[in-house]
Design a protein around this motif. Sequence first.
Motif, PDB file in Angstrom:
ATOM      1  N   THR A 210       0.841  -1.198   0.000  1.00 41.23           N
ATOM      2  CA  THR A 210       0.000   0.000   0.000  1.00 41.23           C
ATOM      3  C   THR A 210       0.874   1.244   0.000  1.00 41.23           C
ATOM      4  O   THR A 210       1.792   1.341   0.823  1.00 41.23           O
ATOM      5  N   PRO A 211       0.613   2.190  -0.911  1.00 44.02           N
ATOM      6  CA  PRO A 211       1.373   3.443  -0.851  1.00 44.02           C
ATOM      7  C   PRO A 211       1.245   4.083   0.526  1.00 44.02           C
ATOM      8  O   PRO A 211       0.153   4.195   1.077  1.00 44.02           O
ATOM      9  N   LEU A 212       2.359   4.494   1.078  1.00 44.30           N
ATOM     10  CA  LEU A 212       2.356   5.072   2.421  1.00 44.30           C
ATOM     11  C   LEU A 212       1.426   6.280   2.495  1.00 44.30           C
ATOM     12  O   LEU A 212       0.717   6.466   3.492  1.00 44.30           O
ATOM     13  N   GLU A 213       1.397   7.082   1.448  1.00 39.81           N
ATOM     14  CA  GLU A 213       0.570   8.284   1.485  1.00 39.81           C
ATOM     15  C   GLU A 213      -0.921   7.961   1.603  1.00 39.81           C
ATOM     16  O   GLU A 213      -1.680   8.748   2.185  1.00 39.81           O
ATOM     17  N   ALA A 214      -1.350   6.810   1.070  1.00 43.49           N
ATOM     18  CA  ALA A 214      -2.757   6.437   1.179  1.00 43.49           C
ATOM     19  C   ALA A 214      -3.142   6.075   2.603  1.00 43.49           C
ATOM     20  O   ALA A 214      -4.323   6.073   2.950  1.00 43.49           O
ATOM     21  N   LEU A 215      -2.153   5.782   3.426  1.00 42.41           N
ATOM     22  CA  LEU A 215      -2.408   5.433   4.827  1.00 42.41           C
ATOM     23  C   LEU A 215      -2.131   6.584   5.771  1.00 42.41           C
ATOM     24  O   LEU A 215      -2.412   6.480   6.978  1.00 42.41           O
ATOM     25  N   THR A 216      -1.582   7.667   5.248  1.00 36.46           N
ATOM     26  CA  THR A 216      -1.239   8.795   6.122  1.00 36.46           C
ATOM     27  C   THR A 216      -1.924  10.094   5.720  1.00 36.46           C
ATOM     28  O   THR A 216      -1.841  11.076   6.467  1.00 36.46           O
ATOM     29  N   ASP A 217      -2.612  10.121   4.563  1.00 34.01           N
ATOM     30  CA  ASP A 217      -3.296  11.354   4.174  1.00 34.01           C
ATOM     31  C   ASP A 217      -4.652  11.448   4.865  1.00 34.01           C
ATOM     32  O   ASP A 217      -4.947  10.699   5.796  1.00 34.01           O
TER      33      ASP A 217
END
Length: 521
Positions: free
Chosen positions: A337-344
């Motif tokens: 999973t792209p990290l940004e999809a879990l932190t945005d």
Amino acid sequence: MSPTDLTPHRLPTIIRCAVAGIVATAVFLGLADILARFFAPSASPLVALGNTIIELSPPALQDFAISTFGNNNKLVLFISMAVGGALLAGLLGILAGRRLKTAGAVFSVIGLVFISVVLRRPDTGWVDVVPTVVGLGMGLAALTALVITARPRASAAPEDERPPAASRRAFLGLAAAGTAVAAVSLTLGRSVQTFTQDVATSVGRLVLPSPAVRAAIIPDSASVGVDGVASFITDNSEFYRIDTALVVPELNPEEWTLRIHGLVENEVLIDMSELLSLPLEEHHITLACVSNPVGGDLLGNATWLGYPVRELLARANPLPEADMVLSRSSDGFTASTPLEALTDSRDSLLAVGMNGEPLPAQHGYPARLVVPGLYGYVSATKWVVELEVTRFDQDTAYWTERGWDERGPILVSSRIDVPRALETLPSGDVVIAGVAWAQHVGIDAVEVQVDDGQWESADLASEVSVDTWRQWRYVFPDAEPGRHWVSVRAVTADGEVQTGERQDPIPNAATGRHRIDFEVE
């Protein structure tokens, strides 16, 4: 086998020996399957073999199975294994009728293969081969006894190789007993449990707390009021299930933990008690399978309860060079999973509830990931136990190793639910309706084309969230008798029009516009 082996006198013996091989193999696998209930799920040789077949199958074959059979893909695999296994077992029995020792050696080699298959599963150890070893011994004993009674006695005349009546009765009795043992064992064993039992009932149920943030109220206007259109919320029992687990993992919430590690400043370990004590949030989110064919039903919308993943990752504090999170399931499955999809700002959750209930076992009990805007194969890890913060250029996941796109963004799509393909309708106004989705972007418009006419705007139901599907409705006025066709396309909130170009699911989802034909009387 020589032509004389198939003479009228010899044929009944061949059939009996084939039956002997099938029954003995069923005894082997059945007893191992029921004994495996006291060991790890993959201690069952049937389960281990099925999982290995799934793992080693070419991506195109896996996609064909999912696209064609959908939620029944695992049932089809079991049936295929049963048919193929019965054929091989029958040939083994015929060999045993001629050379019992050789057949016994082959049977033992097959058992060793099953042992190796069990040992290669991520949830097993040496103790978990016990069911296979015991089953193998009983299967060999059954094969020997059945073949001895199946073969004609040495005293039989050459011109009549049929065994005496007493021997036939002994064979039938042994075969019936073996069949009964196998049937009961398989019925109560681990394999059938895959299709009949919610294993969460055997390890206790969670008591979910009230959410600190409740999901938006679903207005009546979220429905277009057309029978046959998928409801806004998909019932748990009807929600699609696509994963690589042949048998649902059994995780006790009291023993479950989630480990966050890798390219982080602080390793984090959280158990279920701590997770449930956090301020949980409730959100409506649509999930979709990347193998969903155009117009397919491998997607659903649910109300999920969980804790924002970004908050958990904030505890770990990922290093600047990290760009991916590799999530791991208890059965060894991984997703990138792209990290940004879990932190945005999106509502990515470590979910524990689904539609007001604890997660059903087949949907990830006791905890799973739910990430809006990404196909499930890169985001929706069930039975999740580990989040490794890493990089795309350093690690790969289960499906990306098999040729699928590593990031898996959901594409805009739409589906016609009403009328059904080839349905016959009365003349007059024809109601056409369905759903459209573009998770984390939102649907702005749906357009319908009938019989090469102009693209016409459909009426949209209210949008509850950009992360959920929307129902739509269009009336085809004064439809004349005859064959008609209709196609649909969706437009996203940022202006992207659903493409009409046909593309297979591999590597990043099927594209094209759903079209059906219908008849007007």
